[in-house]
Design a protein around this motif. Structure first.
Motif, PDB file in Angstrom:
ATOM      1  N   GLY A   1       0.916  -1.351  -0.099  1.00  0.00           N
ATOM      2  CA  GLY A   1      -0.195  -0.064   0.047  1.00  0.00           C
ATOM      3  C   GLY A   1       0.678   1.238   0.018  1.00  0.00           C
ATOM      4  N   ALA A   2       2.071   1.308   0.829  1.00  0.00           N
ATOM      5  CA  ALA A   2       2.805   2.236   0.810  1.00  0.00           C
ATOM      6  C   ALA A   2       3.458   2.802  -0.467  1.00  0.00           C
ATOM      7  CB  ALA A   2       3.889   2.176   1.941  1.00  0.00           C
ATOM      8  N   TRP A   3       3.915   1.638  -1.195  1.00  0.00           N
ATOM      9  CA  TRP A   3       4.654   1.816  -2.474  1.00  0.00           C
ATOM     10  C   TRP A   3       3.691   2.354  -3.495  1.00  0.00           C
ATOM     11  CZ3 TRP A   3       3.216  -0.596  -7.244  1.00  0.00           C
ATOM     12  CH2 TRP A   3       4.040  -0.438  -8.204  1.00  0.00           C
ATOM     13  N   GLN A   4       2.308   2.064  -3.427  1.00  0.00           N
ATOM     14  CA  GLN A   4       1.305   2.636  -4.539  1.00  0.00           C
ATOM     15  C   GLN A   4       1.304   4.123  -4.023  1.00  0.00           C
ATOM     16  OE1 GLN A   4      -1.613  -0.969  -5.809  1.00  0.00           O
ATOM     17  NE2 GLN A   4      -2.230   0.392  -3.956  1.00  0.00           N
ATOM     18  N   GLN A   5       1.385   4.483  -2.782  1.00  0.00           N
ATOM     19  CA  GLN A   5       1.205   6.023  -2.524  1.00  0.00           C
ATOM     20  C   GLN A   5       2.360   6.525  -3.065  1.00  0.00           C
ATOM     21  OE1 GLN A   5      -1.415   7.456  -1.304  1.00  0.00           O
ATOM     22  NE2 GLN A   5      -2.540   5.588  -1.521  1.00  0.00           N
ATOM     23  N   GLN A   6       3.796   6.139  -2.881  1.00  0.00           N
ATOM     24  CA  GLN A   6       4.671   6.549  -3.494  1.00  0.00           C
ATOM     25  C   GLN A   6       4.713   6.945  -5.040  1.00  0.00           C
ATOM     26  OE1 GLN A   6       7.944   3.663  -2.095  1.00  0.00           O
ATOM     27  NE2 GLN A   6       8.736   5.328  -0.977  1.00  0.00           N
ATOM     28  N   LEU A   7       3.931   6.163  -5.570  1.00  0.00           N
ATOM     29  CA  LEU A   7       3.915   6.363  -7.032  1.00  0.00           C
ATOM     30  C   LEU A   7       3.441   7.886  -7.327  1.00  0.00           C
ATOM     31  CD1 LEU A   7       2.351   3.177  -8.513  1.00  0.00           C
ATOM     32  CD2 LEU A   7       4.676   3.732  -8.565  1.00  0.00           C
ATOM     33  N   ILE A   8       2.726   8.377  -6.329  1.00  0.00           N
ATOM     34  CA  ILE A   8       2.060   9.831  -6.642  1.00  0.00           C
ATOM     35  C   ILE A   8       3.014  10.647  -5.744  1.00  0.00           C
ATOM     36  CG2 ILE A   8      -0.059  11.183  -5.925  1.00  0.00           C
ATOM     37  CD1 ILE A   8      -1.610   8.516  -6.260  1.00  0.00           C
ATOM     38  N   SER A   9       3.361  10.288  -4.398  1.00  0.00           N
ATOM     39  CA  SER A   9       3.821  11.134  -3.610  1.00  0.00           C
ATOM     40  C   SER A   9       5.343  11.439  -3.757  1.00  0.00           C
ATOM     41  CB  SER A   9       3.892  10.794  -2.025  1.00  0.00           C
ATOM     42  OG  SER A   9       4.242   9.617  -2.043  1.00  0.00           O
ATOM     43  N   LYS A  10       5.994  10.567  -4.415  1.00  0.00           N
ATOM     44  CA  LYS A  10       7.417  10.587  -4.727  1.00  0.00           C
ATOM     45  C   LYS A  10       7.799  10.502  -6.008  1.00  0.00           C
ATOM     46  CE  LYS A  10      11.789   7.867  -4.075  1.00  0.00           C
ATOM     47  NZ  LYS A  10      12.481   6.685  -3.482  1.00  0.00           N
ATOM     48  N   TYR A  11       7.055   9.642  -6.876  1.00  0.00           N
ATOM     49  CA  TYR A  11       7.469   9.740  -8.418  1.00  0.00           C
ATOM     50  C   TYR A  11       6.540  10.761  -9.156  1.00  0.00           C
ATOM     51  CZ  TYR A  11      10.338   5.830  -7.422  1.00  0.00           C
ATOM     52  OH  TYR A  11      11.158   4.866  -6.774  1.00  0.00           O
ATOM     53  N   LYS A  12       5.606  11.268  -8.424  1.00  0.00           N
ATOM     54  CA  LYS A  12       4.681  12.352  -9.047  1.00  0.00           C
ATOM     55  C   LYS A  12       3.854  11.875 -10.217  1.00  0.00           C
ATOM     56  CE  LYS A  12       6.696  15.214  -5.952  1.00  0.00           C
ATOM     57  NZ  LYS A  12       5.720  15.562  -4.672  1.00  0.00           N
ATOM     58  N   LEU A  13       3.545  10.902 -10.456  1.00  0.00           N
ATOM     59  CA  LEU A  13       2.747  10.127 -11.469  1.00  0.00           C
ATOM     60  C   LEU A  13       1.267  10.679 -11.261  1.00  0.00           C
ATOM     61  CD1 LEU A  13       3.793   6.531 -11.561  1.00  0.00           C
ATOM     62  CD2 LEU A  13       4.865   8.661 -12.661  1.00  0.00           C
ATOM     63  N   LYS A  14       0.762  10.918 -12.389  1.00  0.00           N
ATOM     64  CA  LYS A  14      -0.617  11.537 -12.522  1.00  0.00           C
ATOM     65  C   LYS A  14      -1.655  10.909 -13.263  1.00  0.00           C
ATOM     66  CE  LYS A  14       0.935  16.173 -11.623  1.00  0.00           C
ATOM     67  NZ  LYS A  14       1.292  17.570 -12.000  1.00  0.00           N
ATOM     68  N   GLY A  15      -3.023  11.071 -13.142  1.00  0.00           N
ATOM     69  CA  GLY A  15      -4.043  10.777 -14.288  1.00  0.00           C
ATOM     70  C   GLY A  15      -4.001   9.097 -14.085  1.00  0.00           C
ATOM     71  N   THR A  16      -4.005   8.597 -15.217  1.00  0.00           N
ATOM     72  CA  THR A  16      -4.256   6.982 -15.162  1.00  0.00           C
ATOM     73  C   THR A  16      -2.810   6.160 -14.751  1.00  0.00           C
ATOM     74  OG1 THR A  16      -4.114   6.730 -17.545  1.00  0.00           O
ATOM     75  CG2 THR A  16      -6.384   7.149 -16.584  1.00  0.00           C
ATOM     76  N   TYR A  17      -1.672   6.966 -14.727  1.00  0.00           N
ATOM     77  CA  TYR A  17      -0.439   6.318 -14.994  1.00  0.00           C
ATOM     78  C   TYR A  17      -0.008   5.527 -13.572  1.00  0.00           C
ATOM     79  CZ  TYR A  17       4.074   5.406 -16.968  1.00  0.00           C
ATOM     80  OH  TYR A  17       5.344   4.801 -17.359  1.00  0.00           O
ATOM     81  N   PRO A  18      -0.346   6.085 -12.446  1.00  0.00           N
ATOM     82  CA  PRO A  18      -0.448   5.259 -11.331  1.00  0.00           C
ATOM     83  C   PRO A  18      -0.954   3.819 -11.399  1.00  0.00           C
ATOM     84  CG  PRO A  18      -0.475   7.567 -10.490  1.00  0.00           C
ATOM     85  CD  PRO A  18      -0.959   7.367 -11.945  1.00  0.00           C
TER      86      PRO A  18
END
Length: 420
Positions: free
Chosen positions: A134-151
């Motif tokens: 769950g934390a890794w999925q959040q990192q996709l947005i918080s750390k890697y700044k992925l947006k839209g459908t990409y995460p």
């Protein structure tokens, strides 16, 4: 059935070998006193011997009973399999298992190396916990700044890795099993309307771009599909177009013709008479080449070369600037085609097939707001169909806006008052 072996003592000692000073009646082996004494030995479901070390003989016997029972129930897992690292299982097992072309393989591998390997690459796959998933999925947005459908897309790839690990009996359960995937936040598409598309066609600075813009608005082809369209795919008599290849670019390889990514992309489109006339006029004026890499292609560069994706995008942006409309991406002409179908009452399944989407959910996610607008039109059609003679002409003054509202809208207001 498995058996237990004593590592510290010889099974068949020689006649003159001295007795073990610690264990009476036994002869010490070279492993005496080193590590755990008892070794559980048993065969896996494929007949390969599996071993594990234990402190006591009772523990070793219990392990054998446990593993034999697991084989009988079909729940057996290789105790050593889960020790493979996330990186090795992802790249050496999961990636080769996918039925994808080389371009998609390169794309998937790049995603894994950017977002998964830096976080878990050296970890044993069995060590990943649900909380970490769950934390890794959040990192996709918080750390890697992925947006839209990409995460959501990246998460789907990684969830697939752990799902295969379960199927291969490498781990008993995926750490993502009860962890919801990131929401696929589709942006509401606002495609150009017919009037805007006409402006683009009029302001295109070359016949090639004008024809491609109009054709794409009439067929919804992807960039690679229209750039790779050959004349022999058009059946002018039956007014159909076979979409079965695309022109793609791959780093280190260059541009080449490839099959479509999915079976759903392979499709035969019905063509309007306007589309047939457009193609007929264009190929008459610009006959396709009879040889070379662009043989049979309808659209090529002035020198006969292949049209790159960036070239097409630049042509459209330049046309938008000349037409004095907002900048558009080539994919938005595809959205225009979908919007026309939806506004015309085509159901989601038909729209999916025309666009070559893999599943209807993709269509619904992308064009949800357009289907909602079409539903509102359906209500108006039903109101009009069931109206009493002359009722559809009834209108009332709108005191708030100083205008007039149709009877169907007035009824909706009455219904809201009653339900409220």
């Amino acid at each position: 059935m498995g058996y237990v072996a004593d590592r510290w003592h010889k099974k068949k000692p020689g006649p003159d070998e001295p007795e073990c000073g610690e264990h009476k009646g036994l002869v010490a082996s070279k492993a005496h006193g080193k590590g755990k004494r008892w070794q559980a030995r048993y065969d896996d479901p494929n007949g390969r011997e599996i071993t594990s070390l234990h402190r006591t003989k009772t523990e070793a016997e219990a392990e054998i009973v446990k593993q034999e029972a697991a084989k009988q129930t079909g729940s057996w897992l290789d105790p050593k399999a889960g020790r493979v690292t996330v990186e090795r299982f992802s790249l050496d097992t999961w990636l080769p298992s996918l039925n994808i072309n080389s371009r998609s393989r390169t794309e998937y591998e790049g995603v894994l190396k950017r977002y998964l390997v830096p976080e878990w690459g050296n970890r044993e796959i069995r060590s990943i916990k649900p909380s970490e998933a769950g934390a890794w999925q959040q990192q996709l947005i918080s750390k890697y700044k992925l947006k839209g459908t990409y995460p959501n897309r990246v998460s789907r790839y990684v969830r697939g890795i752990f799902r295969l690990a379960v199927i291969d009996r490498v781990i008993p359960v995926s750490p993502f099993e009860r962890i919801p995937a990131p929401a696929a936040e589709e942006k509401a598409t606002q495609p150009p309307d017919v009037a805007e598309v006409r402006q683009l066609i009029t302001n295109a600075y070359d016949d090639r771009w004008a024809a491609m813009i109009e054709l794409n608005a009439l067929t919804g082809l992807r960039s690679g599909e229209i750039r790779g369209l050959r004349l022999d795919r058009i059946d002018f008599l039956r007014r159909t177009m076979l979409v079965n290849q695309q022109l793609v670019y791959e780093k280190g390889v260059g541009m080449y013709f490839a099959e479509l990514k999915t079976g759903a992309g392979l499709r035969t489109l019905p063509l309007s008479q306007r589309t047939v006339d457009l193609l007929a006029a264009y190929v008459k004026k610009y006959p396709p080449r009879a040889d070379g890499e662009s043989e049979g292609l309808i659209f090529v560069m002035a020198d006969g070369g292949l049209i790159g994706e960036s070239t097409l995008d630049y042509a459209l942006k330049s046309t938008c600037k000349k037409a004095k409309v907002q900048p558009r991406h080539w994919h938005e002409l595809r959205h225009h085609y979908a919007s026309v179908l939806i506004a015309g009452g085509e159901n989601p399944k038909v729209v999916q097939k025309r666009l070559g989407h893999k599943d209807v959910m993709t269509t619904l996610r992308t064009y949800a707001h357009l289907f909602a607008e079409a539903e509102e039109k359906t209500r108006d059609v039903l109101d009009a169909a069931w109206a009493e003679p002359g009722e559809t002409a009834l209108e009332e003054e709108s005191p708030q806006q100083g205008g007039r509202i149709p009877e169907s809208r007035r009824r909706q207001g009455v219904l809201r008052q009653v339900s409220g």
